[in-house]
Design an enzyme around this catalytic site. Sequence first.
Site, PDB file in Angstrom:
ATOM      1  N   HIS A 141      25.897   9.628  88.236  1.00 61.12           N
ATOM      2  CA  HIS A 141      26.174   8.334  87.586  1.00 61.12           C
ATOM      3  C   HIS A 141      24.997   7.755  86.824  1.00 61.12           C
ATOM      4  O   HIS A 141      25.150   6.799  86.078  1.00 61.12           O
ATOM      5  CB  HIS A 141      26.743   7.317  88.577  1.00 61.12           C
ATOM      6  CG  HIS A 141      25.769   6.758  89.564  1.00 61.12           C
ATOM      7  ND1 HIS A 141      25.377   7.460  90.687  1.00 61.12           N
ATOM      8  CD2 HIS A 141      25.111   5.579  89.618  1.00 61.12           C
ATOM      9  CE1 HIS A 141      24.528   6.726  91.395  1.00 61.12           C
ATOM     10  NE2 HIS A 141      24.345   5.580  90.764  1.00 61.12           N
ATOM     11  N   HIS A 142      23.803   8.325  86.977  1.00 63.12           N
ATOM     12  CA  HIS A 142      22.675   7.846  86.166  1.00 63.12           C
ATOM     13  C   HIS A 142      22.278   8.811  85.064  1.00 63.12           C
ATOM     14  O   HIS A 142      21.245   8.643  84.435  1.00 63.12           O
ATOM     15  CB  HIS A 142      21.471   7.524  87.056  1.00 63.12           C
ATOM     16  CG  HIS A 142      21.664   6.269  87.842  1.00 63.12           C
ATOM     17  ND1 HIS A 142      21.738   5.021  87.249  1.00 63.12           N
ATOM     18  CD2 HIS A 142      21.842   6.062  89.171  1.00 63.12           C
ATOM     19  CE1 HIS A 142      21.936   4.100  88.192  1.00 63.12           C
ATOM     20  NE2 HIS A 142      22.013   4.709  89.368  1.00 63.12           N
TER      21      HIS A 142
ATOM     22  N   HIS B 247      29.489   5.389  95.031  1.00 61.80           N
ATOM     23  CA  HIS B 247      28.519   5.997  94.109  1.00 61.80           C
ATOM     24  C   HIS B 247      27.051   5.782  94.511  1.00 61.80           C
ATOM     25  O   HIS B 247      26.205   6.605  94.239  1.00 61.80           O
ATOM     26  CB  HIS B 247      28.749   5.506  92.682  1.00 61.80           C
ATOM     27  CG  HIS B 247      28.311   4.093  92.467  1.00 61.80           C
ATOM     28  ND1 HIS B 247      29.091   3.023  92.797  1.00 61.80           N
ATOM     29  CD2 HIS B 247      27.160   3.587  91.988  1.00 61.80           C
ATOM     30  CE1 HIS B 247      28.448   1.915  92.518  1.00 61.80           C
ATOM     31  NE2 HIS B 247      27.265   2.217  92.035  1.00 61.80           N
ATOM     32  N   ASP B 248      26.744   4.657  95.166  1.00 57.09           N
ATOM     33  CA  ASP B 248      25.350   4.394  95.541  1.00 57.09           C
ATOM     34  C   ASP B 248      25.078   4.652  97.019  1.00 57.09           C
ATOM     35  O   ASP B 248      24.107   4.138  97.573  1.00 57.09           O
ATOM     36  CB  ASP B 248      24.969   2.939  95.197  1.00 57.09           C
ATOM     37  CG  ASP B 248      24.328   2.835  93.817  1.00 57.09           C
ATOM     38  OD1 ASP B 248      23.904   3.879  93.274  1.00 57.09           O
ATOM     39  OD2 ASP B 248      24.260   1.700  93.289  1.00 57.09           O
TER      40      ASP B 248
ATOM     41  N   HIS C 299      18.083   8.383  94.891  1.00 58.62           N
ATOM     42  CA  HIS C 299      19.345   7.968  95.533  1.00 58.62           C
ATOM     43  C   HIS C 299      20.534   8.778  95.002  1.00 58.62           C
ATOM     44  O   HIS C 299      21.506   9.004  95.717  1.00 58.62           O
ATOM     45  CB  HIS C 299      19.580   6.450  95.427  1.00 58.62           C
ATOM     46  CG  HIS C 299      20.144   5.984  94.117  1.00 58.62           C
ATOM     47  ND1 HIS C 299      19.384   5.807  92.988  1.00 58.62           N
ATOM     48  CD2 HIS C 299      21.414   5.641  93.756  1.00 58.62           C
ATOM     49  CE1 HIS C 299      20.145   5.378  91.992  1.00 58.62           C
ATOM     50  NE2 HIS C 299      21.385   5.270  92.438  1.00 58.62           N
TER      51      HIS C 299
ATOM     52  N   LYS D 101      21.667   5.278  98.490  1.00 57.39           N
ATOM     53  CA  LYS D 101      20.673   4.211  98.705  1.00 57.39           C
ATOM     54  C   LYS D 101      20.368   3.998 100.191  1.00 57.39           C
ATOM     55  O   LYS D 101      19.356   3.379 100.524  1.00 57.39           O
ATOM     56  CB  LYS D 101      21.142   2.897  98.077  1.00 57.39           C
ATOM     57  CG  LYS D 101      20.923   2.821  96.572  1.00 57.39           C
ATOM     58  CD  LYS D 101      21.276   1.433  96.047  1.00 57.39           C
ATOM     59  CE  LYS D 101      21.106   1.331  94.536  1.00 57.39           C
ATOM     60  NZ  LYS D 101      21.599   0.027  94.020  1.00 57.39           N
TER      61      LYS D 101
ATOM     62  N   ASP E 276      29.276   0.535  86.242  1.00 60.33           N
ATOM     63  CA  ASP E 276      28.121   0.241  87.098  1.00 60.33           C
ATOM     64  C   ASP E 276      27.087  -0.599  86.356  1.00 60.33           C
ATOM     65  O   ASP E 276      26.640  -1.635  86.856  1.00 60.33           O
ATOM     66  CB  ASP E 276      27.492   1.560  87.569  1.00 60.33           C
ATOM     67  CG  ASP E 276      26.329   1.349  88.522  1.00 60.33           C
ATOM     68  OD1 ASP E 276      26.356   0.361  89.289  1.00 60.33           O
ATOM     69  OD2 ASP E 276      25.393   2.174  88.523  1.00 60.33           O
TER      70      ASP E 276
HETATM   71  P1  C2E Z   1      21.407  -1.251  90.291  1.00 62.40           P
HETATM   72  O1  C2E Z   1      20.722  -2.555  90.493  1.00 62.40           O
HETATM   73  O2  C2E Z   1      22.771  -1.114  90.876  1.00 62.40           O
HETATM   74  O3  C2E Z   1      21.468  -0.974  88.736  1.00 62.40           O
HETATM   75  C1  C2E Z   1      22.238   0.074  88.197  1.00 62.40           C
HETATM   76  C2  C2E Z   1      21.892   0.351  86.768  1.00 62.40           C
HETATM   77  O4  C2E Z   1      22.211  -0.805  85.969  1.00 62.40           O
HETATM   78  C3  C2E Z   1      20.427   0.593  86.509  1.00 62.40           C
HETATM   79  O5  C2E Z   1      20.099   1.927  86.766  1.00 62.40           O
HETATM   80  C4  C2E Z   1      20.315   0.250  85.042  1.00 62.40           C
HETATM   81  O6  C2E Z   1      20.847   1.311  84.275  1.00 62.40           O
HETATM   82  C5  C2E Z   1      21.264  -0.918  84.895  1.00 62.40           C
HETATM   83  N1  C2E Z   1      20.535  -2.187  85.031  1.00 62.40           N
HETATM   84  C6  C2E Z   1      20.473  -2.994  86.088  1.00 62.40           C
HETATM   85  N2  C2E Z   1      19.708  -4.076  85.836  1.00 62.40           N
HETATM   86  C7  C2E Z   1      19.256  -3.933  84.570  1.00 62.40           C
HETATM   87  C8  C2E Z   1      18.432  -4.756  83.708  1.00 62.40           C
HETATM   88  O7  C2E Z   1      17.936  -5.828  84.076  1.00 62.40           O
HETATM   89  N3  C2E Z   1      18.213  -4.280  82.439  1.00 62.40           N
HETATM   90  C9  C2E Z   1      18.733  -3.097  82.010  1.00 62.40           C
HETATM   91  N4  C2E Z   1      18.469  -2.705  80.761  1.00 62.40           N
HETATM   92  N5  C2E Z   1      19.515  -2.316  82.794  1.00 62.40           N
HETATM   93  C10 C2E Z   1      19.777  -2.731  84.051  1.00 62.40           C
HETATM   94  P2  C2E Z   1      18.565   2.322  87.082  1.00 62.40           P
HETATM   95  O8  C2E Z   1      17.650   1.640  86.152  1.00 62.40           O
HETATM   96  O9  C2E Z   1      18.497   3.815  87.121  1.00 62.40           O
HETATM   97  O10 C2E Z   1      18.302   1.749  88.519  1.00 62.40           O
HETATM   98  C11 C2E Z   1      18.878   2.312  89.660  1.00 62.40           C
HETATM   99  C12 C2E Z   1      18.661   1.420  90.821  1.00 62.40           C
HETATM  100  O11 C2E Z   1      17.237   1.260  91.050  1.00 62.40           O
HETATM  101  C13 C2E Z   1      19.169  -0.014  90.635  1.00 62.40           C
HETATM  102  O12 C2E Z   1      20.534  -0.084  90.922  1.00 62.40           O
HETATM  103  C14 C2E Z   1      18.292  -0.786  91.607  1.00 62.40           C
HETATM  104  O13 C2E Z   1      18.757  -0.640  92.913  1.00 62.40           O
HETATM  105  C15 C2E Z   1      16.967  -0.050  91.513  1.00 62.40           C
HETATM  106  N6  C2E Z   1      16.074  -0.717  90.550  1.00 62.40           N
HETATM  107  C16 C2E Z   1      15.935  -0.465  89.222  1.00 62.40           C
HETATM  108  N7  C2E Z   1      14.971  -1.238  88.686  1.00 62.40           N
HETATM  109  C17 C2E Z   1      14.465  -1.998  89.673  1.00 62.40           C
HETATM  110  C18 C2E Z   1      13.429  -2.992  89.763  1.00 62.40           C
HETATM  111  O14 C2E Z   1      12.766  -3.326  88.780  1.00 62.40           O
HETATM  112  N8  C2E Z   1      13.209  -3.564  90.981  1.00 62.40           N
HETATM  113  C19 C2E Z   1      13.903  -3.192  92.089  1.00 62.40           C
HETATM  114  N9  C2E Z   1      13.652  -3.790  93.260  1.00 62.40           N
HETATM  115  N10 C2E Z   1      14.894  -2.262  92.057  1.00 62.40           N
HETATM  116  C20 C2E Z   1      15.166  -1.668  90.871  1.00 62.40           C
HETATM  117  C1  SIN Z   2      23.057   5.129  83.463  1.00 64.03           C
HETATM  118  O1  SIN Z   2      21.931   5.304  83.930  1.00 64.03           O
HETATM  119  O2  SIN Z   2      24.010   5.830  83.786  1.00 64.03           O
HETATM  120  C2  SIN Z   2      23.234   4.024  82.474  1.00 64.03           C
HETATM  121  C3  SIN Z   2      22.090   3.924  81.565  1.00 64.03           C
HETATM  122  C4  SIN Z   2      21.494   2.530  81.291  1.00 64.03           C
HETATM  123  O3  SIN Z   2      21.975   1.823  80.414  1.00 64.03           O
HETATM  124  O4  SIN Z   2      20.461   2.166  81.909  1.00 64.03           O
HETATM  125 FE    FE Z   3      22.962   4.027  91.245  1.00 60.83          FE
END
Ligand code: C2E
Ligand code: SIN
Ligand code: FE
Length: 378
Positions: free
Chosen positions: A292-293, A237-238, A266, A241, A321
Site C-alpha cells: 500500500h505504500h 492494511h496497517d 510496517h 504497525k 489511505d
Molecule cells: P499514516 O499516518 O497512516 O499515513 C499514511 C500515508 O498518508 C503516509 O505514508 C503519507 O503517504 C500520507 N500522509 C499522511 N500525512 C501526510 C502529510 O502530512 N503530508 C503528506 N504529503 N502526506 C501525508 P508514509 O509517509 O509512508 O507514512 C507511513 C506511516 O509512517 C504513517 O501512516 C505514520 O504512521 C508514520 N509517519 C509518517 N511520517 C511521520 C512523522 O513525521 N511523524 C510520525 N510520528 N509518524 C510519521
Molecule cells: C503511498 O505511499 O501509497 C501514497 C503516496 C503519497 O502520496 O505519499
Molecule cells: Fe501504512
Amino acid sequence: MEIKEFSSTTAKKQLMLLADFGRQLTGETDFDKLLSVIATQISKIIGVKRCFIFIKDDKNKEFWSKIARGKGLKHTEIHLPLNGDSIAAFVGRTGNTVNIQNANENTTFSRALDRITGFKTNSVLAIPLINKEGNIIGVFQLSNKKNNKAFDGNDEGLLKLLASLAGTNIEIAALYNEVQLANLETIYRLAITAEYRDQYDTKAHLQHISEICHKLAKDLNFNDGDADIIKNASMLHDIGKVAISDSILLKPGKLTEDEYNRMKMHAIYGGKILESAKSKILKIAYKMSLYHHEKYDGSGYPFALSGVHIPIEARILSVADVFDALCMHRVYKRPWSEQKAYEYIVDHSGSDFDPEVVQAFKRIFDDVKKMYYVKIKK
Ligand code: C2E
Ligand code: SIN
Ligand code: FE
Ligand code: SIN
C-alpha cells in the site's frame, strides 16, 4: 394422446429444472443469494406470479418477507404478526400446509397481504420451512399460477420436495454466515489493535478507509462480492504497525531519516503477518498491507514497484489511505480539509496514484464528502 404427450414433456422439463435447482443450490453459501436462487427456481418450476419466503423473527414476533417476488413487489418488505390471521402466520404457527383454490371465497384468513400489496390473490399455496431440528423457521408462500389454475397435489408435492432440498442448504448458509460474521469481527478487532496506538479515532479511520475502498471498487466495476472483500480486507492494511515501537509511532514531530526507515518496515511486517493466508479476504489483505505504500511511478516502498506491477487492491487502498490520513488528526500533523486532501490526490495522479483510480475517486468524491460531514456534526 395429445394430453399425454404434453404432460410427459412437462414432466421432463420439470425434472431438468429440478436437477438445475440442485446444482444451483450446491455451493451457494451466501444466505441472501441462496434464498434468492431458491425463489427464482421455485417460481420457474411451479410457474407462479408471486413467491414469498417469510422468515420467522421471534424477537419482533413477526414473519417478514425476506424474499418477495412478483410484479410491483420490488422494494416491498412485508411484516406479518406471528399470532395474526394471515396465511403465513397460520402456516408458521401450525406447520400445516395451506392450499386455497379460490381466495375470494375463503373467509378463514385476513386479506392482510393483498391490502399491503394491492394485488388480487386467487389461489395460494403455503408450506412451512423447517430446519434439521424440526423447528419452523419460515414459510414459503406462492400465489396465482401463471396458467391461472389452482394449485394441485403435484404442485404441493413439488414445493415440499423443493423446500426440503432448500432447507438443508439454507441451514448451511446460515451457519456459514455466522462463521463469516465471526471472521469479520476478528479482522475488525485485529485492525483496531494495530491502529489504536497512534490514532485518536481508530474506528472512524477504519470505517472511512473501508467505505472509500468499497466505493472505489464498485466504481471500478468489481462485482459485489469482490468489492465487499476489498472493503473488509482494507482494514488490516496497517497491521504491521504492531511491530513498530511507540517511540517512533507516537513521536509528535517529524521522524528522522532513520526512524522513517524503520517506520517503513510496517509494510514488510504486515506482509509477514498475513503471508500464505488461505482465505480470499486475508490474501487480499496481504497484498494491501505489503504494497500500500508503493507509488505508481515506482518511487514508493518497500519494493519500488510501478504501475500495474502494484496489485490493483493496493492501488485502490493507497488513494483511500492517503486521503483519509490527510483528513485525520495525527500525532505528527493537523487534519487537512477534505477539499485540500482531494486536491492532493488529484495533483499526485500518475506520480503517486493510479490515474484510473483517481478518476474513480473524482466520481465518488461527492459521496465520500458526506461521510466526513457526518463526523463533524457528531
Ligand atoms: P499514516 O499516518 O497512516 O499515513 C499514511 C500515508 O498518508 C503516509 O505514508 C503519507 O503517504 C500520507 N500522509 C499522511 N500525512 C501526510 C502529510 O502530512 N503530508 C503528506 N504529503 N502526506 C501525508 P508514509 O509517509 O509512508 O507514512 C507511513 C506511516 O509512517 C504513517 O501512516 C505514520 O504512521 C508514520 N509517519 C509518517 N511520517 C511521520 C512523522 O513525521 N511523524 C510520525 N510520528 N509518524 C510519521
Ligand atoms: C503511498 O505511499 O501509497 C501514497 C503516496 C503519497 O502520496 O505519499
Ligand atoms: Fe501504512
Ligand atoms: C395473507 O397471508 O395475509 C393472506 C393472503 C391473501 O390476502 O390472500
